[in-house]
Write a protein that holds these residues in place. Structure first.
Motif, PDB file in Angstrom:
ATOM      1  N   TYR A 368      22.200  29.093  75.214  1.00  0.00           N
ATOM      2  CA  TYR A 368      22.826  29.195  74.669  1.00  0.00           C
ATOM      3  C   TYR A 368      22.465  27.947  73.730  1.00  0.00           C
ATOM      4  CZ  TYR A 368      27.653  27.640  73.510  1.00  0.00           C
ATOM      5  OH  TYR A 368      29.172  27.423  72.620  1.00  0.00           O
ATOM      6  N   GLN A 369      21.962  26.857  74.592  1.00  0.00           N
ATOM      7  CA  GLN A 369      22.233  25.522  73.926  1.00  0.00           C
ATOM      8  C   GLN A 369      21.235  25.536  72.903  1.00  0.00           C
ATOM      9  OE1 GLN A 369      22.080  22.988  78.456  1.00  0.00           O
ATOM     10  NE2 GLN A 369      22.855  21.499  75.803  1.00  0.00           N
ATOM     11  N   THR A 370      19.801  26.437  73.245  1.00  0.00           N
ATOM     12  CA  THR A 370      18.768  26.907  72.222  1.00  0.00           C
ATOM     13  C   THR A 370      19.283  27.528  71.146  1.00  0.00           C
ATOM     14  OG1 THR A 370      18.329  29.097  72.472  1.00  0.00           O
ATOM     15  CG2 THR A 370      16.752  26.703  73.952  1.00  0.00           C
ATOM     16  N   CYS A 371      20.519  28.443  71.345  1.00  0.00           N
ATOM     17  CA  CYS A 371      21.289  28.838  69.917  1.00  0.00           C
ATOM     18  C   CYS A 371      22.109  27.324  69.140  1.00  0.00           C
ATOM     19  CB  CYS A 371      21.926  30.317  70.458  1.00  0.00           C
ATOM     20  SG  CYS A 371      21.265  30.773  71.109  1.00  0.00           S
ATOM     21  N   THR A 372      22.906  26.586  70.102  1.00  0.00           N
ATOM     22  CA  THR A 372      24.055  25.673  69.049  1.00  0.00           C
ATOM     23  C   THR A 372      23.038  24.457  69.088  1.00  0.00           C
ATOM     24  OG1 THR A 372      24.387  25.348  71.781  1.00  0.00           O
ATOM     25  CG2 THR A 372      25.450  27.207  70.161  1.00  0.00           C
ATOM     26  N   GLU A 373      21.750  24.343  69.942  1.00  0.00           N
ATOM     27  CA  GLU A 373      21.157  22.418  69.649  1.00  0.00           C
ATOM     28  C   GLU A 373      20.285  22.487  68.966  1.00  0.00           C
ATOM     29  OE1 GLU A 373      24.001  19.295  72.170  1.00  0.00           O
ATOM     30  OE2 GLU A 373      23.091  21.260  73.741  1.00  0.00           O
ATOM     31  N   PHE A 374      18.980  23.593  70.009  1.00  0.00           N
ATOM     32  CA  PHE A 374      17.779  22.658  70.258  1.00  0.00           C
ATOM     33  C   PHE A 374      16.999  24.149  68.921  1.00  0.00           C
ATOM     34  CE2 PHE A 374      19.446  21.088  73.908  1.00  0.00           C
ATOM     35  CZ  PHE A 374      19.488  19.813  73.952  1.00  0.00           C
ATOM     36  N   GLY A 375      17.157  25.493  69.344  1.00  0.00           N
ATOM     37  CA  GLY A 375      15.748  26.221  68.827  1.00  0.00           C
ATOM     38  C   GLY A 375      14.605  26.124  69.958  1.00  0.00           C
ATOM     39  N   TYR A 376      13.407  25.454  69.887  1.00  0.00           N
ATOM     40  CA  TYR A 376      12.092  25.928  70.559  1.00  0.00           C
ATOM     41  C   TYR A 376      12.206  27.187  70.585  1.00  0.00           C
ATOM     42  CZ  TYR A 376      14.024  21.060  73.321  1.00  0.00           C
ATOM     43  OH  TYR A 376      14.534  19.449  72.906  1.00  0.00           O
ATOM     44  N   LEU A 397      15.526  34.712  67.873  1.00  0.00           N
ATOM     45  CA  LEU A 397      17.022  34.504  66.709  1.00  0.00           C
ATOM     46  C   LEU A 397      18.214  35.527  67.643  1.00  0.00           C
ATOM     47  CD1 LEU A 397      15.828  32.823  63.558  1.00  0.00           C
ATOM     48  CD2 LEU A 397      17.249  31.889  65.079  1.00  0.00           C
ATOM     49  N   ASP A 398      18.178  37.039  67.359  1.00  0.00           N
ATOM     50  CA  ASP A 398      18.423  38.126  67.546  1.00  0.00           C
ATOM     51  C   ASP A 398      19.268  37.932  68.765  1.00  0.00           C
ATOM     52  OD1 ASP A 398      18.247  38.933  64.767  1.00  0.00           O
ATOM     53  OD2 ASP A 398      16.434  40.608  65.377  1.00  0.00           O
ATOM     54  N   LEU A 399      18.604  37.407  69.426  1.00  0.00           N
ATOM     55  CA  LEU A 399      19.823  37.079  70.694  1.00  0.00           C
ATOM     56  C   LEU A 399      20.746  36.498  69.946  1.00  0.00           C
ATOM     57  CD1 LEU A 399      16.042  36.855  73.253  1.00  0.00           C
ATOM     58  CD2 LEU A 399      18.148  38.938  73.327  1.00  0.00           C
ATOM     59  N   CYS A 400      20.714  35.529  69.514  1.00  0.00           N
ATOM     60  CA  CYS A 400      21.738  34.435  69.799  1.00  0.00           C
ATOM     61  C   CYS A 400      22.965  35.073  69.130  1.00  0.00           C
ATOM     62  CB  CYS A 400      21.646  32.678  68.718  1.00  0.00           C
ATOM     63  SG  CYS A 400      20.482  32.279  69.347  1.00  0.00           S
ATOM     64  N   ARG A 412      20.164  27.480  62.257  1.00  0.00           N
ATOM     65  CA  ARG A 412      19.358  26.546  61.557  1.00  0.00           C
ATOM     66  C   ARG A 412      20.501  25.633  61.516  1.00  0.00           C
ATOM     67  NH1 ARG A 412      15.032  28.488  59.739  1.00  0.00           N
ATOM     68  NH2 ARG A 412      14.733  31.516  59.300  1.00  0.00           N
ATOM     69  N   GLN A 413      20.908  25.820  60.673  1.00  0.00           N
ATOM     70  CA  GLN A 413      22.319  24.426  60.457  1.00  0.00           C
ATOM     71  C   GLN A 413      21.647  23.009  62.039  1.00  0.00           C
ATOM     72  OE1 GLN A 413      25.527  25.551  59.447  1.00  0.00           O
ATOM     73  NE2 GLN A 413      25.228  26.461  57.394  1.00  0.00           N
ATOM     74  N   SER A 414      22.102  23.948  63.152  1.00  0.00           N
ATOM     75  CA  SER A 414      22.913  23.148  64.697  1.00  0.00           C
ATOM     76  C   SER A 414      21.025  22.386  64.959  1.00  0.00           C
ATOM     77  CB  SER A 414      22.934  24.246  66.046  1.00  0.00           C
ATOM     78  OG  SER A 414      24.288  24.730  65.480  1.00  0.00           O
TER      79      SER A 414
END
Length: 502
Positions: A368-376, A397-400, A412-414
């Motif tokens: 969740y944090q990768t989806c909302t803040e960091f990517g990675y 990204l599909d998992l997000c 992307r914006q996050s």
């Protein structure tokens, strides 16, 4: 049987066994377990007596009631956050405070009993405190993993938790400005350590940020670029031949997957179930790639994460494919599995699971944090990557979207906002030590050069992820020993300057 090993046998079952899930999730779980064991052994070796003996004063475990949303006081919801305090070395009343910051896994009493920060606390007579990250371990409400509740999980809320914890500890122990705070963290908590100093300089005087990926990156192609470099690094047992063998083995696997006749792959690599279509194929090659990624990232932390050993197996095998098969079997044994779960539907099920676990790594929370803040997201769509091109950005990204209903544009914006908010790898702060090893793929997102006279970078040759944070050992390479000395000297200097400034 010695007391140390008796207690080690007691501890092992508490750390949990590996289940059917695989890839980097299981590798992180295993490393988390092994680090607990290492800290356990280091602590009991230091005190030389079993826990519970009359002269032993255990650290204090407590729970602090925190706002669920620090930035909206009209929201009265709260949760209880776990912390630990060790007064063993503290010189009252003016000794410093060393804060160990938790991250994407549970914490234990050993967060204030063993490690580099504990050795430094013993030297400087510091009060040791640690704070478990919200939504991980025991620091989460029963409904915390639902889509509605998980939205209060963020690094910004975590920093506010740290500020609130600072006030709580200061009041509890009657601390004043004479008590200099220094924070420590590694990996994501390493970023939090740097950001706590950046955003709350009036609360924490200095920070040590080990293996801290302070630059958010959506498509983290450099991760596997460093993995490739490390697999060919002779210093740690890699070679150009090893890297070539790895590349060739994945080319062979990819060619078989393209035919769709995957029965032999399922058998050779111990798949728990048949591979059904492209999504399972991606899971399959991802699990194989994770073996090498994990070996590089955690090199020499255990027998199962050893670049030299893996490269020897790849090179000595009669073919690249056979080498990959042998390495896979070695890792199955290391993790403790009978088969490898390659089902994409199982991955989705695991990430959608809202049941709480008070121990181990919080996989749903971290994704969740990768989806909302960091990517990675560690991809393989460039020529420098030695693995399969099926490891695409879109597949991650599909998992997000599928798990959290977060669209790609939002991710992307996050990521962009995170870098704007914290300053990426040019944070413009002071009194921060960024420590990285050249083997660690995460160093690509950290600070590698001095940003100022007091915002310094230490780059350690031949070491992997967070290598400096564990207890010091006589077998530490010279480069690591020198880095520890440099860190210790800088901490001593800053503590002296803090006292002069009071």
């Amino acid at each position: 049987m010695t007391s140390l090993w008796l207690f080690l046998l007691i501890l092992l079952p508490l750390l949990g066994e590996a289940d059917g899930a695989w890839n980097q999730r299981q590798i992180r779980k295993k490393i988390h377990q092994l680090r607990e064991i290492q800290n356990f052994k280091s602590f009991y070796s230091r005190i030389g007596l079993p826990k519970g003996a009359p002269s032993y004063v255990p650290p204090v475990e407590g729970f602090l009631t925190q706002p669920l949303d620090h930035f909206n006081r009209r929201n009265n919801a709260t949760y209880k956050q776990r912390y630990w305090v060790n007064e063993e070395f503290w010189q009252r009343p003016g000794g410093p405070v060393f804060l160990y910051i938790g991250g994407e896994s549970s914490e234990s009493e050993y967060s204030v009993l063993a490690g580099e920060h504990v050795e430094l606390a013993q030297k400087h007579r510091a009060l040791l405190v640690s704070l478990e990250h919200r939504y991980y371990g025991a620091s989460i409400n029963p409904d915390g993993l639902t889509l509605e509740a998980i939205r209060f999980l963020s690094s910004q809320q975590a920093l506010a938790d740290l500020a609130s914890f600072h006030l709580f500890i200061s009041q509890k122990y009657n601390l004043t400005r004479n008590n200099t705070w220094i924070c420590f963290g590694g990996s994501y908590p390493g970023s939090l350590s740097a950001w706590f100093r950046l955003k709350f300089p009036h609360l924490v005087y200095a920070a040590v940020a080990s293996s801290a990926p302070v630059r958010a990156e959506l498509d983290f192609t450099d991760y596997n670029k460093v993995v490739a470099q490390s697999l060919s690094d002779a210093v740690i047992g890699g070679s150009a031949k090893c890297l070539d063998r790895v590349r060739e083995s994945f080319r062979v696997v990819d060619s078989v997957l393209q035919t769709g006749n995957v029965t032999q792959l399922e058998k050779d690599f111990f798949s728990c179930a048949p591979l059904h279509g492209p999504d399972d194929y991606t899971e399959f090659v991802s699990n194989l790639a994770d073996i090498f990624m994990g070996a590089v990232q955690y090199n020499m932390e255990s027998a199962g994460c050893d670049v030299r050993k893996i490269c020897q197996s790849m090179i000595s095998a009669k073919s690249a494919y056979e080498g990959l098969r042998i390495v896979n079997s070695m890792h199955i044994e290391f993790i403790g599995l009978k088969c490898v779960e390659n089902s994409h539907e199982e991955t989705l099920s695991d990430l959608r699971n809202t049941e709480l676990s008070p121990t181990g790594v919080g996989e749903r929370q971290w994704y969740y944090q990768t989806c909302t803040e960091f990517g990675y997201y560690q991809t393989c769509e460039v020529s420098s990557c030695p693995f399969s091109p099926l490891l695409t950005l879109n597949s991650q990204l599909d998992l997000c979207t599928q798990v959290f209903q977060i669209p790609t544009t939002s991710v992307r914006q996050s990521v962009q906002f995170t870098n704007e908010f914290y300053g990426a790898d040019h944070p413009k702060s002071s009194r921060i030590i960024f420590v990285n090893g050249d083997v660690d793929p995460w160093h690509a997102l950290s600070v590698l050069k001095n940003e100022s006279r007091s915002e310094i970078a230490i780059f350690i040759n031949g070491t992997a992820h967070c290598a400096n944070m564990g207890p010091s050992r006589p077998t530490d390479p010279l480069s690591l020993q020198k880095a520890r000395e440099e860190i210790a000297d800088k901490i001593s200097s800053w503590l002296q300057s803090a006292q002069l400034a009071v």
